[in-house]
Enzyme design. Sequence first.
Site, mmCIF file in Angstrom:
data_model
loop_
_atom_site.group_PDB
_atom_site.id
_atom_site.type_symbol
_atom_site.label_atom_id
_atom_site.label_comp_id
_atom_site.label_asym_id
_atom_site.label_seq_id
_atom_site.Cartn_x
_atom_site.Cartn_y
_atom_site.Cartn_z
ATOM 1 N N LYS A 213 9.991 -3.722 -1.780
ATOM 2 C CA LYS A 213 10.477 -4.405 -0.570
ATOM 3 C C LYS A 213 9.910 -5.840 -0.490
ATOM 4 C CE LYS A 213 8.872 -1.222 2.220
ATOM 5 N NZ LYS A 213 8.248 -0.340 1.193
ATOM 6 N N ARG B 22 0.439 8.515 0.774
ATOM 7 C CA ARG B 22 1.430 7.579 1.328
ATOM 8 C C ARG B 22 2.840 8.078 1.032
ATOM 9 N NH1 ARG B 22 -0.344 2.149 -1.166
ATOM 10 N NH2 ARG B 22 1.252 1.196 0.147
ATOM 11 N N ARG C 253 9.024 2.578 10.620
ATOM 12 C CA ARG C 253 8.604 3.606 9.680
ATOM 13 C C ARG C 253 8.651 5.000 10.290
ATOM 14 N NH1 ARG C 253 5.144 0.336 5.968
ATOM 15 N NH2 ARG C 253 4.183 1.657 4.401
ATOM 16 N N ARG D 56 0.132 -2.191 -9.115
ATOM 17 C CA ARG D 56 0.303 -3.427 -8.321
ATOM 18 C C ARG D 56 -1.018 -4.203 -8.267
ATOM 19 N NH1 ARG D 56 3.196 -2.830 -2.736
ATOM 20 N NH2 ARG D 56 1.802 -1.032 -2.574
ATOM 21 N N ARG E 83 -5.081 -3.368 -4.231
ATOM 22 C CA ARG E 83 -5.221 -2.952 -2.836
ATOM 23 C C ARG E 83 -5.988 -1.639 -2.770
ATOM 24 N NH1 ARG E 83 0.684 -3.352 -0.092
ATOM 25 N NH2 ARG E 83 -0.080 -1.418 0.842
#
Length: 219
Positions: free
Chosen positions: A13, A170, A87, A126, A159
């Site tokens: 996203k 998640r 969400r 990531r 992160r």
Amino acid sequence: MRIVLLGAPGAGKGTQCKHVVARYGLLHLSSGDILRQQRAADTELGKKARSYMDSGVLVPDEIIVEMMAGAIKKTPEAGFILDGFPRTVNQAAELDKSLACSHQKIDAVLNLKIGDRIVARRMTGRRSCPQCGAVYHIENLKPKVEEICDNDGARLIQRPDDGPEVVANRLKTYHQQTEPVVDYYKNSNNSTVYDIDANKNADEVSTLLFEKLDALVKA
Ligand code: ADP
Ligand code: AMP
């Protein structure tokens, strides 16, 4: 244009929003980025959000709805693209209510569809720039120099919520609480939902998104 970009965490996203903003001049509002900025600034909101984020569960709706309503008020004429919000079905309903107060609505919902295994690899690989927020991937979207941001030379970080255990949480949270948001919009008379195949490479996904958004601009 008022757009919602839906998709699992790690679906791409944020990566796509950069391209959408460059092409259409929309304001990019990422609830995750706003929360991380609040944490970095050690605000009350940042302190409240910390434990939820670190364990991979959602920050309570009332905190998020208030935060995003404030951010949306600063939208330019061109409109906004929401990333990571809403969400939950409750957040989506609250967003609709608050837009309706100013005779506005979400024009389109773009839903990035992707399998759990691919998305888990995207999250664990990531890497982010702590200074400018640019996002890379150790295999798919590498910086020019390993571990160094192309924009400002800062050392990239992982992160804290991109480690394998939190990623699993998640994804569970996404399936339980966020996937129903797709049906909320599909059942609504106000907003059209477009499913986008997000398994493709980043340029191909951009092309698919631009096709839909170009059509909306012309309409
Ligand atoms: P989200 O904002 O949905 O959490 P990101 O845009 O941060 O997702 O992307 C998650 C990771 O996957 C990042 O490391 C990014 O570089 C990488 N990525 C994004 N889109 C693609 C793609 N289409 N193909 C491969 N990797 C991608
Ligand atoms: P993201 O950067 O979008 O992956 O978000 C990181 C974390 O911030 C999530 O795992 C949640 O803990 C929190 N968060 C972000 N957006 C929301 C939201 N709309 N509702 C609740 N929690 C959120």
